[in-house]
Design a protein around this motif. Structure first.
Motif, PDB file in Angstrom:
ATOM      1  N   TYR A   1      62.756-124.705-104.573  1.00 58.39           N
ATOM      2  CA  TYR A   1      62.396-123.669-103.606  1.00 58.39           C
ATOM      3  C   TYR A   1      60.891-123.558-103.421  1.00 58.39           C
ATOM      4  N   HIS A   2      60.112-123.993-104.417  1.00 60.62           N
ATOM      5  CA  HIS A   2      58.655-124.042-104.237  1.00 60.62           C
ATOM      6  C   HIS A   2      58.299-125.079-103.168  1.00 60.62           C
ATOM      7  N   ASN A   3      58.962-126.242-103.237  1.00 59.95           N
ATOM      8  CA  ASN A   3      58.716-127.287-102.238  1.00 59.95           C
ATOM      9  C   ASN A   3      59.151-126.836-100.850  1.00 59.95           C
ATOM     10  N   LEU A   4      60.274-126.119-100.780  1.00 60.59           N
ATOM     11  CA  LEU A   4      60.738-125.605 -99.486  1.00 60.59           C
ATOM     12  C   LEU A   4      59.741-124.620 -98.906  1.00 60.59           C
ATOM     13  N   LYS A   5      59.211-123.752 -99.769  1.00 57.58           N
ATOM     14  CA  LYS A   5      58.231-122.769 -99.298  1.00 57.58           C
ATOM     15  C   LYS A   5      56.975-123.457 -98.782  1.00 57.58           C
ATOM     16  N   ASP A   6      56.497-124.476 -99.519  1.00 58.10           N
ATOM     17  CA  ASP A   6      55.299-125.208 -99.088  1.00 58.10           C
ATOM     18  C   ASP A   6      55.548-125.924 -97.769  1.00 58.10           C
ATOM     19  N   ALA A   7      56.730-126.556 -97.640  1.00 58.70           N
ATOM     20  CA  ALA A   7      57.059-127.256 -96.399  1.00 58.70           C
ATOM     21  C   ALA A   7      57.135-126.279 -95.238  1.00 58.70           C
ATOM     22  N   TYR A   8      57.747-125.129 -95.454  1.00 59.46           N
ATOM     23  CA  TYR A   8      57.846-124.115 -94.402  1.00 59.46           C
ATOM     24  C   TYR A   8      56.457-123.646 -93.977  1.00 59.46           C
ATOM     25  N   THR A   9      55.582-123.403 -94.953  1.00 57.33           N
ATOM     26  CA  THR A   9      54.221-122.944 -94.641  1.00 57.33           C
ATOM     27  C   THR A   9      53.469-123.960 -93.805  1.00 57.33           C
ATOM     28  N   MET A  10      53.593-125.256 -94.196  1.00 58.04           N
ATOM     29  CA  MET A  10      52.877-126.299 -93.468  1.00 58.04           C
ATOM     30  C   MET A  10      53.413-126.458 -92.050  1.00 58.04           C
ATOM     31  N   VAL A  11      54.734-126.484 -91.903  1.00 60.67           N
ATOM     32  CA  VAL A  11      55.325-126.668 -90.573  1.00 60.67           C
ATOM     33  C   VAL A  11      55.000-125.492 -89.673  1.00 60.67           C
ATOM     34  N   LYS A  12      54.998-124.275 -90.228  1.00 62.98           N
ATOM     35  CA  LYS A  12      54.761-123.082 -89.421  1.00 62.98           C
ATOM     36  C   LYS A  12      53.330-123.029 -88.893  1.00 62.98           C
TER      37      LYS A  12
ATOM     38  N   THR B   1      63.201-130.456 -91.846  1.00 63.69           N
ATOM     39  CA  THR B   1      62.955-131.873 -92.122  1.00 63.69           C
ATOM     40  C   THR B   1      62.484-132.616 -90.876  1.00 63.69           C
ATOM     41  N   VAL B   2      63.097-132.316 -89.732  1.00 65.28           N
ATOM     42  CA  VAL B   2      62.737-132.988 -88.482  1.00 65.28           C
ATOM     43  C   VAL B   2      61.295-132.664 -88.084  1.00 65.28           C
ATOM     44  N   LEU B   3      60.857-131.432 -88.349  1.00 69.70           N
ATOM     45  CA  LEU B   3      59.528-131.003 -87.924  1.00 69.70           C
ATOM     46  C   LEU B   3      58.435-131.322 -88.940  1.00 69.70           C
ATOM     47  N   LEU B   4      58.817-131.748 -90.152  1.00 70.09           N
ATOM     48  CA  LEU B   4      57.836-131.926 -91.219  1.00 70.09           C
ATOM     49  C   LEU B   4      56.812-133.014 -90.903  1.00 70.09           C
ATOM     50  N   ASN B   5      57.291-134.198 -90.536  1.00 71.65           N
ATOM     51  CA  ASN B   5      56.356-135.287 -90.240  1.00 71.65           C
ATOM     52  C   ASN B   5      55.481-135.008 -89.018  1.00 71.65           C
ATOM     53  N   PRO B   6      56.051-134.539 -87.875  1.00 68.60           N
ATOM     54  CA  PRO B   6      55.183-134.207 -86.737  1.00 68.60           C
ATOM     55  C   PRO B   6      54.115-133.170 -87.080  1.00 68.60           C
ATOM     56  N   ALA B   7      54.471-132.181 -87.902  1.00 70.09           N
ATOM     57  CA  ALA B   7      53.489-131.171 -88.296  1.00 70.09           C
ATOM     58  C   ALA B   7      52.395-131.785 -89.151  1.00 70.09           C
ATOM     59  N   LEU B   8      52.781-132.640 -90.093  1.00 76.97           N
ATOM     60  CA  LEU B   8      51.798-133.296 -90.950  1.00 76.97           C
ATOM     61  C   LEU B   8      50.848-134.141 -90.124  1.00 76.97           C
ATOM     62  N   TYR B   9      51.396-134.949 -89.200  1.00 80.06           N
ATOM     63  CA  TYR B   9      50.564-135.833 -88.400  1.00 80.06           C
ATOM     64  C   TYR B   9      49.583-135.047 -87.528  1.00 80.06           C
TER      65      TYR B   9
ATOM     66  N   PRO C   1      48.516-144.340 -82.009  1.00 78.13           N
ATOM     67  CA  PRO C   1      48.414-142.964 -82.505  1.00 78.13           C
ATOM     68  C   PRO C   1      49.034-142.833 -83.885  1.00 78.13           C
ATOM     69  N   LEU C   2      48.626-141.823 -84.614  1.00 74.92           N
ATOM     70  CA  LEU C   2      49.044-141.671 -86.013  1.00 74.92           C
ATOM     71  C   LEU C   2      50.558-141.641 -86.200  1.00 74.92           C
ATOM     72  N   PRO C   3      51.335-140.900 -85.379  1.00 73.96           N
ATOM     73  CA  PRO C   3      52.782-140.867 -85.602  1.00 73.96           C
ATOM     74  C   PRO C   3      53.469-142.221 -85.448  1.00 73.96           C
ATOM     75  N   LYS C   4      52.807-143.194 -84.795  1.00 75.88           N
ATOM     76  CA  LYS C   4      53.436-144.487 -84.548  1.00 75.88           C
ATOM     77  C   LYS C   4      52.923-145.593 -85.477  1.00 75.88           C
ATOM     78  N   VAL C   5      52.022-145.235 -86.412  1.00 74.02           N
ATOM     79  CA  VAL C   5      51.479-146.249 -87.319  1.00 74.02           C
ATOM     80  C   VAL C   5      52.574-146.842 -88.196  1.00 74.02           C
ATOM     81  N   ALA C   6      53.395-145.983 -88.794  1.00 73.00           N
ATOM     82  CA  ALA C   6      54.468-146.470 -89.663  1.00 73.00           C
ATOM     83  C   ALA C   6      55.470-147.304 -88.872  1.00 73.00           C
TER      84      ALA C   6
END
Length: 234
Positions: free
Chosen positions: A17-28, A79-87, A177-182
């Protein structure tokens, strides 16, 4: 005279749940509507299951299934929004490509530090996988192309038969662009087998970085964005 010593505090164990909270904070931070979207899922799915359970007489099983489905849909959305938010949050910052490469651990060998760092803060990263060697640059196209060509020549002297792919990260024409590097890395055809990949890595490990003054404001050992900052802990 003896001095009393206090034992060092052990780092708190991180739960899921700590990881979920961190992921939620970053995506938001990127998608401010995330909370409202999750609330809508709760109201529609879980609320609907309660109403359905009452009207059908299954007032325990249907709400339970609705709760499980609500949780699953919220996790999928996160999960779907995590990578776009990070990029979006690291795009344009030094070490952005390094952060992307650190998430491509399966089948790839990536150094923690760039292969090339220039005075102008242009960077070249090196990844080794079954497609061969992939060199990915950060910086303006008119400057990094020469860096990529020079690094390719250095590698060719040690591994003349290994394919070398050049990728420019950025927003100029011809850059990726960064999202397409991988995705660009995965598009290259596999040539090496699994045993040859570490052999190429060991051979290229003898390459010393080009002699150049490390620019102020960039530490090659810390060029990747902090994972704590990524997930809202920095």
């Amino acid at each position: 005279m003896s001095q009393s010593t206090t034992p060092a505090e052990k780092p708190k164990k991180r739960r899921f749940y700590h990881n979920l909270k961190d992921a939620y904070t970053m995506v938001k931070r990127t998608f401010g509507w995330l909370g409202w979207a999750m609330l809508a899922i709760v109201v529609v799915v879980f609320g609907g299951s309660i109403l359905w359970g009452i009207t059908s007489g299954h007032w325990i099983s249907y709400p339970f299934l609705g709760l499980m489905l609500t949780t699953l849909l919220c996790l999928i959305l996160l999960t779907v929004l995590l990578n776009p938010a990070l990029y979006q949050q690291i795009d344009g910052h030094p070490g952005a490509v390094g952060a992307v490469l650190s998430r491509q651990s399966r089948g790839w060998i990536v150094s923690d530090t760039p292969a090339v760092v220039t005075q102008e803060k242009d960077v070249v990263w090196r990844a080794i996988g079954r497609p061969g060697v992939v060199l990915i640059s950060e910086g303006p196209s008119n400057r990094v192309q020469k860096l990529l060509d020079n690094e390719r020549r250095r590698i060719k002297r040690l591994a003349p038969t290994v394919p070398i792919h050049l990728v420019q990260y950025g927003h100029e024409e011809g850059q990726v662009p960064l999202p397409k590097v991988a995705k660009q890395m995965r598009s290259f055809k596999n040539v090496l087998n699994k045993r040859e990949v570490p052999m190429v890595d060991r051979r290229l490990a003898t390459l010393k970085p080009p002699t150049a003054q490390i620019p102020k404001g960039i530490d090659p050992n810390r060029v990747r964005p902090s994972k704590k900052a990524m997930y809202g802990r920095g």
